[in-house]
Design a protein around this motif. Structure first.
Motif, PDB file in Angstrom:
ATOM      1  N   VAL A 149      -7.058  59.946  82.134  1.00  0.00           N
ATOM      2  CA  VAL A 149      -7.729  58.769  82.694  1.00  0.00           C
ATOM      3  C   VAL A 149      -9.018  59.179  83.407  1.00  0.00           C
ATOM      4  O   VAL A 149     -10.040  58.477  83.330  1.00  0.00           O
ATOM      5  CB  VAL A 149      -6.797  58.006  83.653  1.00  0.00           C
ATOM      6  CG1 VAL A 149      -7.522  56.819  84.284  1.00  0.00           C
ATOM      7  CG2 VAL A 149      -5.548  57.529  82.926  1.00  0.00           C
ATOM      8  N   LEU A 150      -8.984  60.320  84.086  1.00  0.00           N
ATOM      9  CA  LEU A 150     -10.199  60.802  84.744  1.00  0.00           C
ATOM     10  C   LEU A 150     -11.337  60.983  83.758  1.00  0.00           C
ATOM     11  O   LEU A 150     -12.508  60.761  84.093  1.00  0.00           O
ATOM     12  CB  LEU A 150      -9.925  62.137  85.443  1.00  0.00           C
ATOM     13  CG  LEU A 150      -9.254  62.125  86.819  1.00  0.00           C
ATOM     14  CD1 LEU A 150      -9.124  63.555  87.328  1.00  0.00           C
ATOM     15  CD2 LEU A 150     -10.024  61.272  87.810  1.00  0.00           C
ATOM     16  N   GLU A 151     -11.005  61.398  82.546  1.00  0.00           N
ATOM     17  CA  GLU A 151     -12.033  61.661  81.536  1.00  0.00           C
ATOM     18  C   GLU A 151     -12.809  60.398  81.159  1.00  0.00           C
ATOM     19  O   GLU A 151     -13.931  60.489  80.648  1.00  0.00           O
ATOM     20  CB  GLU A 151     -11.397  62.280  80.297  1.00  0.00           C
ATOM     21  CG  GLU A 151     -10.762  63.644  80.568  1.00  0.00           C
ATOM     22  CD  GLU A 151      -9.984  64.169  79.369  1.00  0.00           C
ATOM     23  OE1 GLU A 151      -9.828  63.402  78.389  1.00  0.00           O
ATOM     24  OE2 GLU A 151      -9.552  65.324  79.402  1.00  0.00           O
ATOM     25  N   ASP A 163     -20.964  60.534  88.075  1.00  0.00           N
ATOM     26  CA  ASP A 163     -21.752  60.222  89.279  1.00  0.00           C
ATOM     27  C   ASP A 163     -21.490  58.809  89.802  1.00  0.00           C
ATOM     28  O   ASP A 163     -22.414  58.089  90.197  1.00  0.00           O
ATOM     29  CB  ASP A 163     -23.253  60.367  88.980  1.00  0.00           C
ATOM     30  CG  ASP A 163     -23.609  61.736  88.421  1.00  0.00           C
ATOM     31  OD1 ASP A 163     -23.193  62.740  89.014  1.00  0.00           O
ATOM     32  OD2 ASP A 163     -24.286  61.789  87.370  1.00  0.00           O
ATOM     33  N   SER A 164     -20.210  58.428  89.816  1.00  0.00           N
ATOM     34  CA  SER A 164     -19.883  57.035  90.141  1.00  0.00           C
ATOM     35  C   SER A 164     -19.092  56.850  91.432  1.00  0.00           C
ATOM     36  O   SER A 164     -18.899  55.705  91.863  1.00  0.00           O
ATOM     37  CB  SER A 164     -19.097  56.397  88.989  1.00  0.00           C
ATOM     38  OG  SER A 164     -17.914  57.119  88.723  1.00  0.00           O
ATOM     39  N   GLU A 203     -12.938  69.978  87.390  1.00  0.00           N
ATOM     40  CA  GLU A 203     -14.145  69.773  86.582  1.00  0.00           C
ATOM     41  C   GLU A 203     -14.499  68.294  86.485  1.00  0.00           C
ATOM     42  O   GLU A 203     -15.675  67.912  86.573  1.00  0.00           O
ATOM     43  CB  GLU A 203     -13.928  70.358  85.187  1.00  0.00           C
ATOM     44  CG  GLU A 203     -13.829  71.876  85.179  1.00  0.00           C
ATOM     45  CD  GLU A 203     -13.425  72.435  83.830  1.00  0.00           C
ATOM     46  OE1 GLU A 203     -12.990  71.630  82.960  1.00  0.00           O
ATOM     47  OE2 GLU A 203     -13.519  73.653  83.640  1.00  0.00           O
ATOM     48  N   GLU A 204     -13.475  67.441  86.302  1.00  0.00           N
ATOM     49  CA  GLU A 204     -13.725  66.009  86.193  1.00  0.00           C
ATOM     50  C   GLU A 204     -14.173  65.420  87.526  1.00  0.00           C
ATOM     51  O   GLU A 204     -15.053  64.556  87.578  1.00  0.00           O
ATOM     52  CB  GLU A 204     -12.472  65.292  85.680  1.00  0.00           C
ATOM     53  CG  GLU A 204     -12.153  65.575  84.225  1.00  0.00           C
ATOM     54  CD  GLU A 204     -13.267  65.130  83.299  1.00  0.00           C
ATOM     55  OE1 GLU A 204     -13.761  63.997  83.450  1.00  0.00           O
ATOM     56  OE2 GLU A 204     -13.672  65.928  82.433  1.00  0.00           O
ATOM     57  N   VAL A 205     -13.573  65.870  88.617  1.00  0.00           N
ATOM     58  CA  VAL A 205     -13.986  65.397  89.940  1.00  0.00           C
ATOM     59  C   VAL A 205     -15.438  65.774  90.196  1.00  0.00           C
ATOM     60  O   VAL A 205     -16.230  64.963  90.702  1.00  0.00           O
ATOM     61  CB  VAL A 205     -13.067  65.974  91.042  1.00  0.00           C
ATOM     62  CG1 VAL A 205     -13.656  65.728  92.433  1.00  0.00           C
ATOM     63  CG2 VAL A 205     -11.683  65.338  90.945  1.00  0.00           C
ATOM     64  N   LYS A 206     -15.807  66.991  89.839  1.00  0.00           N
ATOM     65  CA  LYS A 206     -17.200  67.427  89.975  1.00  0.00           C
ATOM     66  C   LYS A 206     -18.131  66.489  89.200  1.00  0.00           C
ATOM     67  O   LYS A 206     -19.200  66.111  89.689  1.00  0.00           O
ATOM     68  CB  LYS A 206     -17.335  68.858  89.442  1.00  0.00           C
ATOM     69  CG  LYS A 206     -18.732  69.442  89.540  1.00  0.00           C
ATOM     70  CD  LYS A 206     -19.080  69.775  90.965  1.00  0.00           C
ATOM     71  CE  LYS A 206     -20.437  70.448  91.065  1.00  0.00           C
ATOM     72  NZ  LYS A 206     -20.822  70.707  92.459  1.00  0.00           N
ATOM     73  N   ARG A 207     -17.698  66.092  88.020  1.00  0.00           N
ATOM     74  CA  ARG A 207     -18.531  65.240  87.157  1.00  0.00           C
ATOM     75  C   ARG A 207     -18.685  63.832  87.713  1.00  0.00           C
ATOM     76  O   ARG A 207     -19.777  63.254  87.685  1.00  0.00           O
ATOM     77  CB  ARG A 207     -17.915  65.178  85.750  1.00  0.00           C
ATOM     78  CG  ARG A 207     -18.691  64.306  84.765  1.00  0.00           C
ATOM     79  CD  ARG A 207     -17.985  64.227  83.432  1.00  0.00           C
ATOM     80  NE  ARG A 207     -16.669  63.601  83.541  1.00  0.00           N
ATOM     81  CZ  ARG A 207     -16.469  62.278  83.594  1.00  0.00           C
ATOM     82  NH1 ARG A 207     -17.495  61.446  83.575  1.00  0.00           N
ATOM     83  NH2 ARG A 207     -15.241  61.793  83.676  1.00  0.00           N
ATOM     84  N   ILE A 208     -17.598  63.254  88.210  1.00  0.00           N
ATOM     85  CA  ILE A 208     -17.647  61.841  88.599  1.00  0.00           C
ATOM     86  C   ILE A 208     -18.166  61.629  90.023  1.00  0.00           C
ATOM     87  O   ILE A 208     -18.554  60.514  90.382  1.00  0.00           O
ATOM     88  CB  ILE A 208     -16.273  61.164  88.448  1.00  0.00           C
ATOM     89  CG1 ILE A 208     -15.263  61.715  89.445  1.00  0.00           C
ATOM     90  CG2 ILE A 208     -15.764  61.309  87.027  1.00  0.00           C
ATOM     91  CD1 ILE A 208     -13.897  61.061  89.349  1.00  0.00           C
ATOM     92  N   LEU A 209     -18.213  62.707  90.817  1.00  0.00           N
ATOM     93  CA  LEU A 209     -18.724  62.566  92.183  1.00  0.00           C
ATOM     94  C   LEU A 209     -20.246  62.472  92.198  1.00  0.00           C
ATOM     95  O   LEU A 209     -20.931  63.167  91.453  1.00  0.00           O
ATOM     96  CB  LEU A 209     -18.309  63.773  93.015  1.00  0.00           C
ATOM     97  CG  LEU A 209     -17.102  63.662  93.942  1.00  0.00           C
ATOM     98  CD1 LEU A 209     -16.950  64.968  94.705  1.00  0.00           C
ATOM     99  CD2 LEU A 209     -17.183  62.498  94.896  1.00  0.00           C
ATOM    100  N   LYS A 210     -20.751  61.639  93.077  1.00  0.00           N
ATOM    101  CA  LYS A 210     -22.180  61.607  93.325  1.00  0.00           C
ATOM    102  C   LYS A 210     -22.597  62.874  94.076  1.00  0.00           C
ATOM    103  O   LYS A 210     -21.766  63.550  94.698  1.00  0.00           O
ATOM    104  CB  LYS A 210     -22.546  60.377  94.170  1.00  0.00           C
ATOM    105  CG  LYS A 210     -22.239  59.046  93.504  1.00  0.00           C
ATOM    106  CD  LYS A 210     -22.540  57.890  94.442  1.00  0.00           C
ATOM    107  CE  LYS A 210     -22.166  56.556  93.815  1.00  0.00           C
ATOM    108  NZ  LYS A 210     -22.419  55.414  94.745  1.00  0.00           N
ATOM    109  N   ILE A 211     -23.878  63.203  94.009  1.00  0.00           N
ATOM    110  CA  ILE A 211     -24.391  64.318  94.790  1.00  0.00           C
ATOM    111  C   ILE A 211     -24.149  64.040  96.273  1.00  0.00           C
ATOM    112  O   ILE A 211     -24.380  62.926  96.755  1.00  0.00           O
ATOM    113  CB  ILE A 211     -25.890  64.523  94.527  1.00  0.00           C
ATOM    114  CG1 ILE A 211     -26.106  64.925  93.062  1.00  0.00           C
ATOM    115  CG2 ILE A 211     -26.455  65.607  95.451  1.00  0.00           C
ATOM    116  CD1 ILE A 211     -25.434  66.226  92.661  1.00  0.00           C
TER     117      ILE A 211
END
Length: 226
Positions: free
Chosen positions: A103-105, A110-111, A134-142
């Motif tokens: 589901v994370l995928e 960046d949301s 890796e997925e948390v890194k992807r979906i987190l904003k800077i």
């Protein structure tokens, strides 16, 4: 999700026996965790909790002022309870989904301003735990924030005394999966993805044990991970 069917069934049994009414207090009943949530929610609007269970931490975030909330858990009963709490509490914007890493995928990059991983990432098999990071890194904003809470590290003596099954190396079966890494190994792993803002051992007297709490910030560029 076949690997986790037994785990999902366990949590379904747990959550089927819970009866939680409306959430009206932002406190979780633990000073250290309350202070950590205060930091986590400051200047954060969108929060994702992976392994949310009945969603209580998301509701506590909402009462601290966060606006949009996404909860994901493999337990259908946990999600059912979360939806009932949401209905009874009549607060905030929430989406709850039954599922696991897959589901994370599907979450947009960046949301989210913040991600909670509370007593979940060390209850995954190592390859899935890495995938979650890796997925948390992807979906987190800077400059997004991560709150990670880990189970206590078990010594060889405790593993033997409590007759805990060793699946392989540091992956244990204590009824659930447990990726039993010492704190220094978790620190090295997490630093590959995030900056560590604070680490603290927090004590739960009712369980007579410590949990390991990491507060992290997503201010490392993805290129550094390649």
């Amino acid at each position: 999700m076949t690997t986790y069917n037994r785990i999902a069934e366990y949590w379904d049994r747990v959550f089927s026996k819970t009866d939680i009414g409306p959430i009206t207090s932002k406190s979780v009943g633990h000073d250290d965790l309350d202070r950590s949530l205060d930091w986590f929610c400051e200047d954060s609007n969108s929060i994702l909790d992976f392994g949310c269970g009945n969603g209580v931490l998301l509701f506590k975030c909402c009462l601290r002022g966060t606006k949009n909330h996404r909860g994901i858990d493999i337990s259908e009963e946990g999600i059912k309870v979360a939806r009932k709490i949401q209905k009874d509490s009549e607060i905030g914007n929430f989406t709850f989904t039954v599922g696991g890493v897959e589901v994370l995928e599907s979450v947009i990059s960046d949301s989210f301003d913040g991600v909670i991983l509370s007593n979940i990432i060390d209850n995954l098999i190592p390859s899935d735990a890495i995938k979650v990071l890796e997925e948390v890194k992807r979906i987190l904003k800077i400059d997004g924030k991560v709150l990670i809470k880990l189970n206590p590290y078990l010594t060889d003596e405790q593993i033997k005394e409590w007759d805990i099954k060793i699946i392989e190396r540091n992956l244990l079966d204590d009824g659930l999966y447990l990726w039993n890494l010492p704190t220094e190994d978790w620190t090295k792993l997490l630093e590959k993805y995030f900056s560590i803002v604070e680490y603290k051992d927090i004590y739960y007297p009712q369980h007579e044990q410590y949990n390991r709490l990491f507060l992290l910030c997503n201010n490392k560029k993805r290129e550094k991970l390649l």
